[in-house]
Write a protein that holds these residues in place. Structure first.
Motif, short mmCIF file in Angstrom:
data_model
loop_
_atom_site.label_atom_id
_atom_site.label_comp_id
_atom_site.label_asym_id
_atom_site.label_seq_id
_atom_site.Cartn_x
_atom_site.Cartn_y
_atom_site.Cartn_z
N LYS A 14 17.71 -127.97 -46.32
CA LYS A 14 18.69 -128.07 -45.31
C LYS A 14 19.84 -129.25 -45.26
CE LYS A 14 18.56 -127.73 -40.14
NZ LYS A 14 17.56 -127.59 -39.03
N TYR A 18 23.06 -127.33 -45.47
CA TYR A 18 23.39 -126.62 -44.18
C TYR A 18 24.64 -127.06 -43.36
CZ TYR A 18 22.33 -125.53 -39.15
OH TYR A 18 22.72 -125.15 -37.72
N LYS A 22 27.26 -124.28 -42.51
CA LYS A 22 27.58 -124.18 -40.91
C LYS A 22 29.06 -124.13 -40.66
CE LYS A 22 26.09 -123.90 -36.79
NZ LYS A 22 25.37 -122.43 -36.35
N CYS A 58 22.27 -119.99 -42.51
CA CYS A 58 22.31 -120.97 -41.41
C CYS A 58 21.03 -120.72 -40.37
CB CYS A 58 23.54 -120.95 -40.60
SG CYS A 58 25.00 -121.70 -41.79
#
Length: 125
Positions: A14, A18, A22, A58
């Motif tokens: 993450k 991420y 995102k 996500c």
């Protein structure tokens, strides 16, 4: 094999992917709306599928809890790996979306994020 899995877990963590995913996924709706008349139907469909996959990736990251058991972490990693492979099959996101990203975020010819410091001699998949 355990070392390879550990490396993949780090690369797909993450913290690494991420934030960029995102941000990229958030740009797809406006891009597709603004360029709908300029894009081929097949490209629009491709970008819609990329958007859906990024949104799914996500969501998997957002499910992550510090208290997750190892079995949950393993299942999440396998799910992420599958989604990333599907994303790779769709190719690179539109340059207008990723071109605005922070320096250092690049995608290879297969649509996978390039990890700084990882030379082309290192192929994970």
């Amino acid at each position: 094999m355990p070392m390879m899995q550990e490396l993949m877990q780090t690369l797909l963590s993450k913290n690494v992917l991420y934030p960029s995913l995102k941000e990229i996924s958030g740009k797809y709706p406006a891009y597709m709306s603004e360029n709908k008349s300029k894009l081929e139907a097949s490209d629009l469909d491709l970008y819609q599928r990329q958007f859906e996959l990024m949104t799914s990736i996500c969501a998997v990251y957002e499910e992550e809890q510090a208290s997750d058991m190892d079995s949950v972490k393993t299942q999440r990693f396998e799910k992420l790996l599958d989604l990333m492979q599907q994303m790779q099959e769709l190719g690179q996101p539109p340059k207008d979306i990723v071109g605005e990203m922070a320096p250092g975020l690049e995608f290879d010819e297969n649509g996978m994020p390039k990890i700084p410091g990882m030379g082309s001699q290192c192929r994970l998949m």
